[in-house]
Design an enzyme around this catalytic site. Structure first.
Site, PDB file in Angstrom:
ATOM      1  N   ASP A  73       9.009  -6.139   3.341  1.00 51.64           N
ATOM      2  CA  ASP A  73       8.379  -6.653   2.260  1.00 51.64           C
ATOM      3  C   ASP A  73       9.292  -7.778   1.680  1.00 51.64           C
ATOM      4  O   ASP A  73      10.698  -7.602   2.045  1.00 51.64           O
ATOM      5  CB  ASP A  73       8.337  -5.608   1.472  1.00 51.64           C
ATOM      6  CG  ASP A  73       6.846  -4.809   1.476  1.00 51.64           C
ATOM      7  OD1 ASP A  73       6.103  -5.087   2.283  1.00 51.64           O
ATOM      8  OD2 ASP A  73       6.803  -3.900   0.503  1.00 51.64           O
ATOM      9  N   HIS A 128       5.857  -9.951  -7.784  1.00 47.73           N
ATOM     10  CA  HIS A 128       6.136  -8.198  -7.648  1.00 47.73           C
ATOM     11  C   HIS A 128       5.962  -7.601  -8.872  1.00 47.73           C
ATOM     12  O   HIS A 128       6.497  -6.654  -9.282  1.00 47.73           O
ATOM     13  CB  HIS A 128       7.668  -8.225  -7.064  1.00 47.73           C
ATOM     14  CG  HIS A 128       7.859  -6.819  -6.451  1.00 47.73           C
ATOM     15  ND1 HIS A 128       8.265  -5.787  -7.039  1.00 47.73           N
ATOM     16  CD2 HIS A 128       7.792  -6.533  -5.166  1.00 47.73           C
ATOM     17  CE1 HIS A 128       8.345  -4.598  -6.266  1.00 47.73           C
ATOM     18  NE2 HIS A 128       8.118  -5.417  -4.801  1.00 47.73           N
ATOM     19  N   HIS A 218      12.587  -4.075   4.129  1.00 42.50           N
ATOM     20  CA  HIS A 218      12.625  -5.093   3.250  1.00 42.50           C
ATOM     21  C   HIS A 218      13.211  -6.333   3.860  1.00 42.50           C
ATOM     22  O   HIS A 218      14.451  -6.138   4.437  1.00 42.50           O
ATOM     23  CB  HIS A 218      13.323  -4.832   2.021  1.00 42.50           C
ATOM     24  CG  HIS A 218      12.273  -3.858   1.140  1.00 42.50           C
ATOM     25  ND1 HIS A 218      12.093  -2.405   1.495  1.00 42.50           N
ATOM     26  CD2 HIS A 218      11.402  -3.940   0.133  1.00 42.50           C
ATOM     27  CE1 HIS A 218      11.390  -2.013   0.603  1.00 42.50           C
ATOM     28  NE2 HIS A 218      10.913  -2.907  -0.151  1.00 42.50           N
TER      29      HIS A 218
END
Length: 268
Positions: A73, A128, A218
């Site tokens: 991500d 986000h 991530h």
């Protein structure tokens, strides 16, 4: 004696009900019903090739093989080349849920490098924002702009959305469906946003991963040095350990094949 027994039974029942309520709250707190990869494989498209993975022994069918999807991500970032080099070394393809603002538009060549190496590039929205906390118009804007940023760079429009922090709802799902997108959450979380300890990140993923799993890591730089900075070092150990356990790494779309992602579904 009878009174005491009744009290104990009452307390026991109260405890059971409390646990049940807690379980219901946990399963329903995000406001969505999820679909497993195994169930998704039943939704076979009427035409078009299935997105089967290519492994060392040829085509990998996740209805038969022990598959897992590795996802990243929030990138791309300056660490993306390191991650891509590791994935290439282990012959692994991953799914990157990218951010449009300050990432895709700032590092377009990295996104093109991902595509050139066969990785799946999807969206984590534009900036986000937590989709369950903003208006319908803002939700649509976040998803659309994040999706379009990827398409502008790669020429391919994403069909998968990862809602930031995995938070979604009936409203978010309805908008995603209208935009022709499915949502993807995860079943194994390294919580690499909370620690720089690569060994701990690896341990968490290995403990949580099961067949048909979707792993969350991530691809991001944390200037505060609180988290994310242990992720790159954890990746080789995660891959090698799971490969030793017989897992084949695939993209999310390959995990669902021969089914195809259905707009409005949430896959987990």
């Amino acid at each position: 004696m009878r009174s005491t027994a009744r009290v104990r039974r009452g307390r026991g029942l109260a405890a059971v009900l409390a646990m049940a309520a807690l379980a219901l709250g946990v399963s329903g707190c995000d406001g969505y019903d999820s679909t497993s990869p195994a169930s998704a494989r039943k939704h076979v498209a009427a035409s078009g090739p299935a997105a089967f993975a290519k492994g060392p022994q040829g085509t990998v069918d996740c209805r038969k093989a022990k598959c897992v999807a590795l996802t990243f991500d929030a990138g791309p970032s300056v660490r993306t080349p390191q991650i891509l080099a590791i994935l290439a070394r282990y012959h692994v393809h991953a799914t990157f849920f990218t951010l449009g603002k300050n990432h895709v538009m700032v590092h377009p060549q990295m996104v093109r490098d991902m595509a050139a190496q066969g990785h799946e590039i999807e969206t984590l929205t534009w900036s986000h924002q937590i989709l369950t906390k903003i208006s319908k118009a803002e939700i649509r804007k976040e998803i659309t702009e994040g999706r379009d940023a990827v398409q502008k760079v790669t020429g391919v429009r994403p069909t998968l959305l990862r809602p930031p922090q995995g938070r979604t709802s009936d409203t978010v799902t309805a908008i995603a469906k209208d935009l022709g997108m499915a949502e993807v959450v995860w079943s194994a979380n390294g919580a690499d946003y909370k620690t720089t300890d690569s060994a701990l990140i690896t341990k968490r993923i290995l403990a949580q991963t099961k067949p048909d799993g979707i792993i969350l890591l991530h691809d991001l730089v944390d200037p505060t040095n609180v988290g994310y900075n242990g992720t790159v070092a954890a990746v080789p150990g995660i891959i090698s350990a799971l490969q030793a356990r017989g897992y084949t790494f695939v993209t999310v779309s390959q995990l669902l094949a021969p089914g195809t992602p259905q707009p409005g579904k949430v896959y987990k």
